[in-house]
Write an enzyme that holds these catalytic residues in place. Structure first.
Site, short mmCIF file in Angstrom:
data_model
loop_
_atom_site.label_atom_id
_atom_site.label_comp_id
_atom_site.label_asym_id
_atom_site.label_seq_id
_atom_site.Cartn_x
_atom_site.Cartn_y
_atom_site.Cartn_z
N LYS A 10 0.85 -1.20 0.00
CA LYS A 10 0.00 0.00 0.00
C LYS A 10 0.88 1.25 0.00
O LYS A 10 1.90 1.29 0.71
CB LYS A 10 -0.90 -0.03 1.24
N SER B 228 -9.78 1.74 3.07
CA SER B 228 -8.95 2.55 2.19
C SER B 228 -7.89 1.74 1.43
O SER B 228 -7.36 2.22 0.44
CB SER B 228 -8.24 3.63 3.01
N SER C 46 -9.88 -0.52 7.20
CA SER C 46 -9.29 -0.33 5.86
C SER C 46 -8.63 -1.56 5.26
O SER C 46 -8.29 -1.55 4.08
CB SER C 46 -8.28 0.82 5.89
#
Lengths: 487, 96
Positions: free
Chosen positions: A79, A154, A178
């Site tokens: 990420k 997210s 997330s």
């Protein structure tokens, strides 16, 4: 279909170990997949094919010496909120569009020592604020199961990339759901570790008392393998806990007979989609069939307050953490003014997107003179009550199970204009971060052709119980074997 | 709790975030809605309950003061938007 497509980490490890395939071949195959699939899923902010090939070559040298660990030579995705030395780390924000970290996050050091191959940096909601990935300043990632739907957020890029088969595992970060929400929306396993289990050194801070890094993979075993690699004490993170991070795969025996599992009624919220409810109830029945002792009458009465607690605490911490983006040391700077205050205000006006600004505003308000006691302090006290309810429950139960989300992946644009509706997507995952406990989302069926996730929670530092239950369920079902048509 | 235009501008100033005209109006409505939702917390009795700042209840961690290498100066300055040699260049803080 290529024989290297859609392998699990454990399968790829066997192939590498037996020298039936080299990391270079495996990596090349996955670079090809990235090239083929990216136009559909848009999961990556930065592709790092060249780095991946160098790392694959190094992994092959290691393997040739007989030095192989579970992740050696296996393609993964990170990420873009996790610092990678020399490789830009954007947080999907215009503010950090050209930021190149001068150091690696602790989890990157650990993965590199284990022989990682990094395929790219995954798209996300800007600064990890969002539940759909539509808050990326660059482009929205799409759900591989239906590209008109969101992958969740997210960590949407981390989830979509693995679901589409661009890599075998990925790392995300979870501040309020997330990792678990996108895992649930994309038919993956996603783990939010205990607060303090994985070092936050080099994780760009959103809400420091809630943030944790964790893995995504297609199976519980793979998730446990990645977690075993990244977990452990790090003195550079002062909230890192010095507790043994042992081998998390030894608990995968499929035997959950006699384990006590509680089902807290408050998580079956009003407005929950009937198809999701059905899938989750079926999954709970399956755990019972497997010999677990299930109590469906558990109550955690302060659960409904978690949303308000979270959306006071997380934006408050964010407003402080994001004060560092002032156009001075690094990041975007507004070029057309000589006045310091104007430069700072304009830098933050144009450098941040709407959701980030909304949360900075909310947090600043909750911390401002006259409102601190009513909002921030009140929320911290309710946080104590939520923590105590969980502690009480874990005296009676080995684990709690709930839906991961009240809905399946929604259509792009559907919730974009109503922040409160978007926030409600996280209603089942937020309490876990508030209490700092570990939780996992595992594939638990489908509704309207879209994946549904089952969330399992355990007491602090008891990730083993999550893996044990998740593995037993996975062995008894084949949901995790379903792949999107795209892959 | 309703936030009017002046209050939105006051918070934006505290946070040093510039807002467009549209954002001032939208935030006034959206933040009011969100704050209204927070009022549920008033239903819960927190008398005598201590606050939790972070969940794993660690005490303050104190480290030894060890001398060790830090980032190279060039690395630390590499991302600075504006530089003058080994300094970061910023706009004047003190007005004439």
């Amino acid at each position: 279909m290529n024989q290297l497509d859609n392998l699990t980490v454990a399968q790829a490890h066997q192939l590498l170990k037996k020298r039936e395939v080299s990391s270079t071949d495996l990596t090349s195959a996955y670079i090809e997949r990235v090239e083929k699939l990216e136009s559909h899923v848009q999961a990556l902010v930065t592709r790092t094919a060249e780095v991946a090939m160098q790392q694959a070559a190094r992994a092959d040298e290691r393997i040739a010496r007989g030095d192989i660990q579970p992740l050696t030579g296996i393609p993964g995705i990170i990420k873009d909120v996790i610092c990678t030395k020399g490789i830009r780390t954007t947080c999907s924000s215009k503010m950090l569009e050209n930021f190149i970290p001068p150091y690696n996050a602790a989890v990157i050091e650990r993965l590199q020592a284990a022989g990682m191959v990094m395929m790219g940096k995954a798209n996300m909601d800007e600064f990890a604020m969002g539940s759909s990935n539509e808050n990326s300043a660059f482009f929205p990632t799409r759900n591989p199961w239906d590209i008109t739907r969101v992958p969740g957020g997210s960590s949407g890029g981390s989830a979509a990339s693995v679901a589409a088969g661009e890599a075998l595992y990925s790392l995300g970060s979870d501040t309020g759901g997330s990792i678990r929400l996108p895992a649930s929306f994309c038919n993956l396993v996603g783990l939010k570790p205990t607060y303090g289990r994985v070092s936050r050194y080099g994780l760009v801070a959103f809400a420091s008392s809630l943030d944790q890094i964790g893995p995504f993979a297609r199976t519980v075993t793979d998730t446990a393998l990645v977690f075993s690699t990244i977990a452990g004490y790090d003195e550079r993170d002062s909230t890192s806990v010095n507790i043994e991070a042992d081998n998390f795969t030894s608990c995968l025996d499929g035997d959950i007979r006699g384990m006590k599992i509680g089902v807290p009624g408050e998580y079956f919220v009003e407005g929950m989609q009937p198809g999701v409810k059905k899938a989750v109830e079926d999954a709970i029945n399956k755990l019972e069939e497997l010999g677990a002792v299930v109590d469906r009458s558990v109550s955690l009465p302060s659960t409904p307050y978690a949303l308000a607690v979270y959306y006071i605490l997380a934006p408050s911490e964010a407003s402080a953490n994001l004060a560092r983006y002032d156009g001075v040391k690094y990041g975007y700077v507004y070029p057309d003014s000589e006045n310091m205050w104007e430069v700072m205000e304009k830098t933050r006006e144009f450098g941040f997107g709407p959701e980030v600004k909304r949360r900075i505003m909310l947090g600043t308000y909750a911390l401002s003179a006259g409102y601190y006691d009513a909002y921030y302090l009140k929320a911290q006290k309710v946080r104590t009550i939520i923590c105590r309810e969980f502690s009480g429950a874990f005296e009676k139960y080995d684990a709690l199970v709930t839906p991961t989300a009240p809905c399946i992946a929604f259509k792009m644009g559907e919730k974009l204009d109503d922040p409160l509706q978007m926030y409600l997507t996280d209603v089942c995952t937020l309490p876990v971060n508030i209490a700092g406990i570990p939780a996992i989302s595992i594939p638990a069926g489908f509704s309207e052709g879209m994946p549904v996730g089952l969330q399992i929670m355990a007491k602090p530092f008891d990730e083993k119980t999550l893996f044990k239950i998740g593995y037993a369920y996975e062995q008894a079902t084949d949901w995790h074997k379903h792949m999107p048509a795209l892959a | 709790m309703k936030l009017n235009r002046e209050e939105v501008l006051h918070i934006a100033r505290l946070a040093r975030v510039g807002l467009t005209e549209d954002e001032i109006d939208t935030f006034s409505i959206q933040l009011s809605n969100i704050l209204e939702n927070f009022e549920v917390l008033n239903q819960i009795d927190t008398a005598g309950i201590p606050p939790t700042a972070q969940p794993n209840m660690l005490n303050t961690v104190i480290k030894d003061d060890l001398v060790k290498p830090s980032l190279e100066r060039e690395d630390a300055l590499a991302n600075a938007p504006s530089r003058d040699g080994e300094f970061i260049k910023i706009r004047p803080v003190l007005e004439k």
